[in-house]
Design a protein around this motif. Structure first.
Motif, mmCIF file in Angstrom:
data_model
loop_
_atom_site.group_PDB
_atom_site.id
_atom_site.type_symbol
_atom_site.label_atom_id
_atom_site.label_comp_id
_atom_site.label_asym_id
_atom_site.label_seq_id
_atom_site.Cartn_x
_atom_site.Cartn_y
_atom_site.Cartn_z
ATOM 1 N N ALA A 195 0.820 -1.213 0.000
ATOM 2 C CA ALA A 195 0.000 0.000 0.000
ATOM 3 C C ALA A 195 0.855 1.266 0.000
ATOM 4 O O ALA A 195 0.540 2.241 0.678
ATOM 5 N N GLU B 160 2.201 6.362 -4.484
ATOM 6 C CA GLU B 160 2.718 6.227 -5.847
ATOM 7 C C GLU B 160 4.184 6.651 -5.909
ATOM 8 O O GLU B 160 4.543 7.784 -5.567
ATOM 9 N N GLU C 45 6.338 1.016 -11.389
ATOM 10 C CA GLU C 45 5.575 1.173 -10.151
ATOM 11 C C GLU C 45 6.308 0.436 -9.045
ATOM 12 O O GLU C 45 6.723 -0.705 -9.210
ATOM 13 N N ARG D 163 -2.786 -6.497 -14.437
ATOM 14 C CA ARG D 163 -3.332 -5.416 -15.258
ATOM 15 C C ARG D 163 -2.439 -5.269 -16.495
ATOM 16 O O ARG D 163 -1.599 -4.383 -16.585
ATOM 17 N N PHE E 96 0.526 1.019 -13.516
ATOM 18 C CA PHE E 96 -0.489 1.930 -12.997
ATOM 19 C C PHE E 96 -0.192 3.388 -13.375
ATOM 20 O O PHE E 96 -0.266 4.294 -12.546
ATOM 21 N N GLY F 97 -4.060 6.144 -13.505
ATOM 22 C CA GLY F 97 -4.882 6.040 -12.304
ATOM 23 C C GLY F 97 -4.288 5.119 -11.269
ATOM 24 O O GLY F 97 -4.596 3.923 -11.237
ATOM 25 N N TYR F 98 -3.435 5.657 -10.406
ATOM 26 C CA TYR F 98 -2.769 4.828 -9.408
ATOM 27 C C TYR F 98 -3.712 4.486 -8.260
ATOM 28 O O TYR F 98 -4.446 5.334 -7.748
ATOM 29 N N ASP F 99 -3.690 3.221 -7.860
ATOM 30 C CA ASP F 99 -4.439 2.744 -6.698
ATOM 31 C C ASP F 99 -3.494 1.884 -5.873
ATOM 32 O O ASP F 99 -3.024 0.851 -6.353
ATOM 33 N N LYS F 100 -3.226 2.287 -4.640
ATOM 34 C CA LYS F 100 -2.181 1.609 -3.865
ATOM 35 C C LYS F 100 -2.533 0.162 -3.554
ATOM 36 O O LYS F 100 -1.650 -0.704 -3.533
ATOM 37 N N TRP F 101 -3.826 -0.126 -3.334
ATOM 38 C CA TRP F 101 -4.207 -1.496 -3.030
ATOM 39 C C TRP F 101 -4.273 -2.344 -4.297
ATOM 40 O O TRP F 101 -3.925 -3.532 -4.279
ATOM 41 N N GLY F 102 -4.709 -1.722 -5.382
ATOM 42 C CA GLY F 102 -4.701 -2.443 -6.652
ATOM 43 C C GLY F 102 -3.291 -2.808 -7.074
ATOM 44 O O GLY F 102 -3.036 -3.924 -7.554
ATOM 45 N N GLU G 237 -6.388 4.549 9.207
ATOM 46 C CA GLU G 237 -6.765 3.593 8.169
ATOM 47 C C GLU G 237 -6.965 2.206 8.755
ATOM 48 O O GLU G 237 -7.929 1.503 8.407
#
Length: 307
Positions: free
Chosen positions: A109, A112, A120, A163, A169, A172-177, A224
């Protein structure tokens, strides 16, 4: 094959190694000085193995490990391929073989961050760094008798997904993705590594250590984790699934050493038991595709080939 031994979710790394003699064996545990890596290192060393701990922070590693007999600390930053090459080249030049390699280090997590050639950071550290390390160390891994490579993944291992159109990524960066993808890559890497390495007597596995509170959560705020229901306001774990680091280290230690797994490989394990194999056409295709992509990105593809 279903393997049955008296170990499970509550077992510890020390318990799964009780009575196992690893004298003369050489093990490498990336990040083997904190989190799950520390009890793994201590258990392997207590069983007689010579354990090499490659660390991004070698000073912190030496402080954590103190004067534990049979443990060496080396510098290695998995996000830096030059660092991977330097460590691996030093090790291969030493002339030693490798009996166990546990790809334990990782990040989760993370905000970016771009490393190397714009990669990444989670995909680069958790997957590409270990892919490069294994390929660079291949002469030492293949020189032994029945070496095992264990890749520490996560609970995402039953349905890994990459992906493919944007692995870094950039859109559109997503830390969990991104984290989930890096762990999916760990599982597919182990499956394909096993297929490519088994003719040399080398077997590979991936594992899910379960829910453990360790420094892996360093990028998560207290709010969190409270909001997710992991901990209370005092930092006490709330989920009944949470286990101590010594318990979380059990599966990777067991898979790396258990005589019951002789001749096995390629599977995904948790709680010291086989959960899934990756032999379906789509799974094999995904693992091969990831290997090809990793080879293109790192410039390395030596596993299964003559030195």
């Amino acid at each position: 094959m279903t393997v049955s031994e008296p170990f499970g979710i509550d077992s510890t790394a020390g318990e799964v190694l009780a009575g196992v003699d690893l004298t003369g064996k050489v093990a490498i545990v990336t990040g083997g000085y904190s989190g799950l890596g520390l009890p793994t290192t201590l258990a392997l060393a207590a069983a007689g193995a010579q354990v090499v701990v490659p660390a991004r922070r070698p000073g912190a590693a030496r402080e954590a490990l103190g004067d534990v007999a049979g443990v060496e600390v080396e510098e290695l930053d998995l996000a830096d391929l030059d660092s991977v090459h330097r460590f691996a080249d030093r090790f291969v030049a030493s002339g030693r073989g490798i009996d166990i390699l546990i790809a334990n280090a990782g990040i989760m997590a993370a905000p970016e961050t771009r490393v190397g050639k714009g990669w990444e950071s989670q995909f680069a550290t958790n997957h590409l760094g270990h892919y490069a390390l294994v390929n660079r160390l291949w002469p030492a891994i293949a020189s032994g008798a029945g070496a095992r490579v264990v890749v520490v993944a996560s609970g995402i291992g039953e349905s890994p997904s990459i992906r493919w159109d944007d692995v870094h990524f950039e859109q559109g960066y997503d830390k969990w993705g991104a984290y989930g993808q890096s762990k999916s890559a760990n599982v597919l890497f182990a499956a394909e590594l096993d297929r490519r390495a088994r003719d040399a007597g080398v077997r590979a596995f991936s594992i899910n250590p379960g829910y453990i509170l360790t420094p892996l959560q360093r990028h998560l705020s207290k709010d969190e984790m409270v909001g997710a229901g992991w901990i209370d306001e005092d930092g006490v774990a709330l989920l009944p699934e949470f286990r101590a680091p010594e318990q979380g280290a059990a599966t990777q230690t067991w898979v790396a050493t258990s005589p019951a797994l002789a001749g096995e490989g390629g599977g995904y394990y948790q709680a010291c038991a086989l959960v899934k194999t990756f032999e379906g056409p789509e799974e094999v295709e995904a693992a091969e595709r990831l290997w090809t992509l990793s080879a293109e990105l790192t410039g390395l593809d030596t596993v299964g080939k003559p030195a």
